[in-house]
Scaffold this motif. Sequence first.
Motif, mmCIF file in Angstrom:
data_model
loop_
_atom_site.group_PDB
_atom_site.id
_atom_site.type_symbol
_atom_site.label_atom_id
_atom_site.label_comp_id
_atom_site.label_asym_id
_atom_site.label_seq_id
_atom_site.Cartn_x
_atom_site.Cartn_y
_atom_site.Cartn_z
ATOM 1 N N ASN A 31 15.646 14.988 15.463
ATOM 2 C CA ASN A 31 15.828 13.647 14.891
ATOM 3 C C ASN A 31 16.229 13.594 13.420
ATOM 4 O OD1 ASN A 31 14.619 11.883 17.190
ATOM 5 N ND2 ASN A 31 13.134 13.505 16.885
ATOM 6 N N HIS A 58 19.436 16.002 7.431
ATOM 7 C CA HIS A 58 18.602 16.760 6.490
ATOM 8 C C HIS A 58 18.830 18.263 6.685
ATOM 9 C CE1 HIS A 58 16.107 13.524 4.706
ATOM 10 N NE2 HIS A 58 16.345 12.905 5.847
ATOM 11 N N SER A 90 5.942 11.993 1.437
ATOM 12 C CA SER A 90 7.054 11.053 1.527
ATOM 13 C C SER A 90 7.484 10.876 2.988
ATOM 14 C CB SER A 90 8.203 11.578 0.664
ATOM 15 O OG SER A 90 9.356 10.831 0.861
ATOM 16 N N ILE A 91 7.494 11.985 3.740
ATOM 17 C CA ILE A 91 7.880 11.928 5.158
ATOM 18 C C ILE A 91 6.928 11.007 5.921
ATOM 19 C CG2 ILE A 91 7.961 13.285 7.303
ATOM 20 C CD1 ILE A 91 9.032 15.641 5.519
ATOM 21 N N LYS A 112 7.830 7.350 5.049
ATOM 22 C CA LYS A 112 9.115 6.858 5.560
ATOM 23 C C LYS A 112 9.116 6.756 7.088
ATOM 24 C CE LYS A 112 11.369 6.979 1.556
ATOM 25 N NZ LYS A 112 11.803 5.784 0.866
ATOM 26 N N MET A 125 12.854 6.003 8.108
ATOM 27 C CA MET A 125 13.483 7.224 8.610
ATOM 28 C C MET A 125 12.983 7.475 10.032
ATOM 29 S SD MET A 125 15.635 8.762 6.616
ATOM 30 C CE MET A 125 16.368 7.793 5.308
HETATM 31 C C1 HEC Z 1 21.503 9.619 9.629
HETATM 32 C C2 HEC Z 1 21.062 10.539 8.613
HETATM 33 C C3 HEC Z 1 19.560 10.757 8.464
HETATM 34 C C4 HEC Z 1 18.653 11.041 9.446
HETATM 35 C C5 HEC Z 1 18.902 11.242 10.931
HETATM 36 C C6 HEC Z 1 17.381 11.136 8.788
HETATM 37 N N1 HEC Z 1 17.518 10.914 7.449
HETATM 38 FE FE1 HEC Z 1 16.030 10.933 6.041
HETATM 39 N N2 HEC Z 1 17.378 10.412 4.615
HETATM 40 C C7 HEC Z 1 18.730 10.261 4.800
HETATM 41 C C8 HEC Z 1 19.334 9.847 3.534
HETATM 42 C C9 HEC Z 1 20.810 9.602 3.301
HETATM 43 C C10 HEC Z 1 18.303 9.727 2.613
HETATM 44 C C11 HEC Z 1 18.416 9.291 1.144
HETATM 45 C C12 HEC Z 1 17.931 7.885 0.981
HETATM 46 C C13 HEC Z 1 18.791 6.864 1.708
HETATM 47 O O1 HEC Z 1 20.013 6.878 1.555
HETATM 48 O O2 HEC Z 1 18.226 6.035 2.456
HETATM 49 C C14 HEC Z 1 17.078 10.086 3.322
HETATM 50 C C15 HEC Z 1 15.825 10.080 2.737
HETATM 51 C C16 HEC Z 1 14.676 10.535 3.364
HETATM 52 C C17 HEC Z 1 13.392 10.630 2.721
HETATM 53 C C18 HEC Z 1 13.087 10.218 1.297
HETATM 54 C C19 HEC Z 1 13.341 11.334 0.364
HETATM 55 C C20 HEC Z 1 12.963 10.938 -1.046
HETATM 56 O O3 HEC Z 1 13.842 10.993 -1.904
HETATM 57 O O4 HEC Z 1 11.809 10.548 -1.232
HETATM 58 C C21 HEC Z 1 12.521 11.144 3.640
HETATM 59 C C22 HEC Z 1 11.067 11.466 3.439
HETATM 60 C C23 HEC Z 1 13.275 11.349 4.861
HETATM 61 N N3 HEC Z 1 14.569 10.964 4.658
HETATM 62 C C24 HEC Z 1 12.740 11.845 6.036
HETATM 63 C C25 HEC Z 1 13.420 11.877 7.248
HETATM 64 C C26 HEC Z 1 12.811 12.290 8.487
HETATM 65 C C27 HEC Z 1 11.406 12.793 8.658
HETATM 66 C C28 HEC Z 1 13.775 12.156 9.450
HETATM 67 C C29 HEC Z 1 13.652 12.385 10.917
HETATM 68 C C30 HEC Z 1 12.505 11.836 11.582
HETATM 69 C C31 HEC Z 1 14.983 11.669 8.795
HETATM 70 N N4 HEC Z 1 14.717 11.517 7.464
HETATM 71 C C32 HEC Z 1 16.187 11.424 9.439
HETATM 72 C C33 HEC Z 1 19.422 10.456 5.972
HETATM 73 C C34 HEC Z 1 18.848 10.686 7.207
#
Ligand code: HEC
Length: 482
Positions: free
Chosen positions: A51, A56, A78-79, A82, A88
């Motif tokens: 996912n 990432h 943070s995870i 979010k 996320m």
């Molecule tokens: C479609 C692309 C995508 C997917 C899939 C994705 N992310 Fe992200 N994630 C991002 C982007 C781009 C950012 C940077 C912030 C934003 O643009 O919203 C981010 C930011 C984050 C952050 C914040 C980081 C910070 O700067 O504090 C966390 C934590 C995170 N993601 C966790 C996850 C987790 C856990 C998953 C899966 C369950 C996930 N993301 C799936 C694209 C994605």
Amino acid sequence: MRLGMKRYIAFAAVALVAAVVWSGSTVQAEQAGASAAPTFNKDVAPIFFANCTSCHRPGDIAPMSLLTYKESRPWAKSIAGKVADGTMPPWHADPKHGTFVGARRLSDADKQTIAKWVAAGAPEGKAADLPAAPVYTDEWNIGTPDAVLSMQEDYPIPATGEIPYQYLVVPANFAEDRYITDWEIRPGDRQAVHHLLLYLLAPKDVAEAQSKRQQQMMLQRMLGGAPASAANAAPRPVPPFEFACCTQIPAGEEGGRPLPPDQRKDPGPNYRPRPQGMAQGMGGFSPGGSIRHFPEGMGMRIPKGYSLIFQMHYTTYGKASTDRSKIGLKFAKTTPKTILNTMALINASLSIPPGATNHLVENTMTFNRDTVIYSMIPHTHVRGIGWHYEATYPDGRTEVILSVPKYDFNWQHEYVFEQPWKVPAGTKLLAKAWYDNSAANKSNPDATKQVTWGDQTWEEMMYTSITFYLPPPPSTSAQQQQ
Ligand code: HEC
């Protein structure tokens, strides 16, 4: 097997309580508790691999890689946040309505696993439990493309700052109409390409799009000067919807990012404005979703001689780089039976009062013939906070088709229906969009302005791009059945 696991945990918990009572040692209790907690290797890595790591992973759009324990561990807190609040993975459709291709959503069980893992101190677990990480290839995932169309330049991306949308002309110049059955978009710099939307450009408009005169004209508009066309000068009345094939995007209707203040006098040599002649949209790429495969017998047309426009939303990430994105296309061998087309449902007469926190703009469209809708892209600018689409069928039944309760301008999702939506003639589609023009909206550039329709992000849109096709008339399908 899951039940067995639960029983085991229940048993372990009982044993644990007994141990605490018996020994009175909290240290022992903590150790036993930790062993029952989910671990990265066994429980969390599979969730991340399925996912999260499409974005990432090193060199991709997200700020950190979640491919290994070492990379994930510092982000545990943070995870948890979010994932719990649904930010996320990024996906904005309400799961109660409609099923969409590639929907990014965690099950409640997965969410709980992550929460428990973080609460237990994010333990790594046994090396033997770690499944193989997904392999991301630089090969084409759609197989060998019939054509690869690429940007004509290495577009320079600075280390910092905000970049307005850029529009790059990508020549196709096919000698005959082509019908696309598959595409795959390859960002040149995955870390910088936040989205790429495709549009068609007629041959007569290509030179104009690349001319200095056009760039000057668009710049003037960016600076809030003379409107690019009379049509943009005043809010337009809502046209009564007439169902027609191949609706063109009216001039001045595609969004751009405002130029950052330091570029307003001179946007520099790298500014690629939106061409006036930009025609039909075709969908596009957002991180984690670069492939389109149309169902058997279906295709999207690139007319003879046309070019593509890549609308690029770049984000900076602390290091200067360049981008040359490309698209791989597969063609139908014969003209497909079903040709996909796009149209737009818009309300260009919107006017949002300053300070309004939840301003509603609506529009409806009535289908005068049977139609099948393949996908929808809801689009507002930075004041947009929600979308809702509801159908009223000829028999009076109503159905919510798509609901986006927390619309986010930064994520331009195309919602592709898992089962294309069959719309009988006479159906009315009501679209609602909400806007927050108050100072409480952190993305709002100016809470004191009355906001009307316009290209720029400080103006607004109520715009839905709809990809559709027309089913064969009933008589034809009856003949086919014989
Ligand atoms: C479609 C692309 C995508 C997917 C899939 C994705 N992310 Fe992200 N994630 C991002 C982007 C781009 C950012 C940077 C912030 C934003 O643009 O919203 C981010 C930011 C984050 C952050 C914040 C980081 C910070 O700067 O504090 C966390 C934590 C995170 N993601 C966790 C996850 C987790 C856990 C998953 C899966 C369950 C996930 N993301 C799936 C694209 C994605």
